[in-house]
Design an enzyme around this catalytic site. Structure first.
Site, mmCIF file in Angstrom:
data_model
loop_
_atom_site.group_PDB
_atom_site.id
_atom_site.type_symbol
_atom_site.label_atom_id
_atom_site.label_comp_id
_atom_site.label_asym_id
_atom_site.label_seq_id
_atom_site.Cartn_x
_atom_site.Cartn_y
_atom_site.Cartn_z
ATOM 1 N NE ARG A 77 31.046 52.528 14.584
ATOM 2 C CZ ARG A 77 31.581 52.278 13.732
ATOM 3 N NH1 ARG A 77 31.972 50.628 12.269
ATOM 4 N NH2 ARG A 77 31.672 53.216 12.426
ATOM 5 C CD GLU A 114 34.549 59.309 7.795
ATOM 6 O OE1 GLU A 114 34.184 58.929 8.493
ATOM 7 O OE2 GLU A 114 33.243 59.361 7.118
#
Length: 189
Positions: A77, A114
């Site tokens: 992105r 994460e």
């Protein structure tokens, strides 16, 4: 850094649009992760324009002059945001990609996300030594992508002058990956 009235207006419009358009997607890409989907923001011309204008301010001085030579966008992105930011600044665009996506010699850095592990790469000749670089991405979370990208920029002999993100997840330690580098986040969660 002082902000011009037009930059302040773009920042306020970008923040309002993000509050309205960014969608939380629970358990994506894995259980327990709440993914921040920015695609509705990208689909809204006015919101995207305001967001790009606000992000580009991180690459300008108090007089509005461009202070960076290149804008680096991180997969994936970050590409969508970095390209128009580079155009707004009159700077070059350099992609940082996942392993195996760039066709020539690369520097590579592996890191933890994460929700897993990843490796990023940059062409070894993507940035001239001494170049000042603005890093652009959508979300600052754990800082793994940011840290790896900074290492890649430095491997090219360039300097990270600033970082600009749409949003920061303040409950995660991403900001620690910056050191003394100035950070612009349009909003915090």
């Amino acid at each position: 850094m002082s902000v011009s009235p037009s930059a302040a207006g773009a920042l306020e419009r970008a923040r309002e649009a993000m509050a309205r358009l960014v969608v939380d997607v629970p358990d994506f890409p894995s259980p327990g992760v709440v993914f921040k989907d920015v695609t509705p923001l990208l689909a809204d011309h006015e919101a995207l324009t305001a967001g790009v204008a606000a992000l580009a301010e991180a690459g300008r001085d108090d007089d509005g002059a461009t202070t960076v030579d290149a804008v680096v966008g991180m997969e994936a992105r970050g590409f969508l945001l970095a390209a128009p930011v580079a155009l707004a600044l009159g700077a070059s665009l350099v992609p940082v990609r996942k392993a195996g996506k760039l066709p020539r010699a690369t520097h590579a850095v592996s890191y933890s996300l994460e929700y897993g592990e990843a490796t990023l790469e940059i062409h070894t000749d993507a940035l001239a030594p001494g170049s000042r670089v603005l890093l652009v991405d959508d979300v600052l979370a754990t800082g793994g992508t940011l840290r790896a990208t900074r290492e890649l920029v430095e491997a090219c002999g360039a300097e990270v002058a600033a970082v600009a993100m749409l949003m920061e997840l303040t409950f995660l330690p991403g900001r620690e990956a910056l050191g003394e580098v100035p950070l612009t986040c349009l909003t915090s969660v």
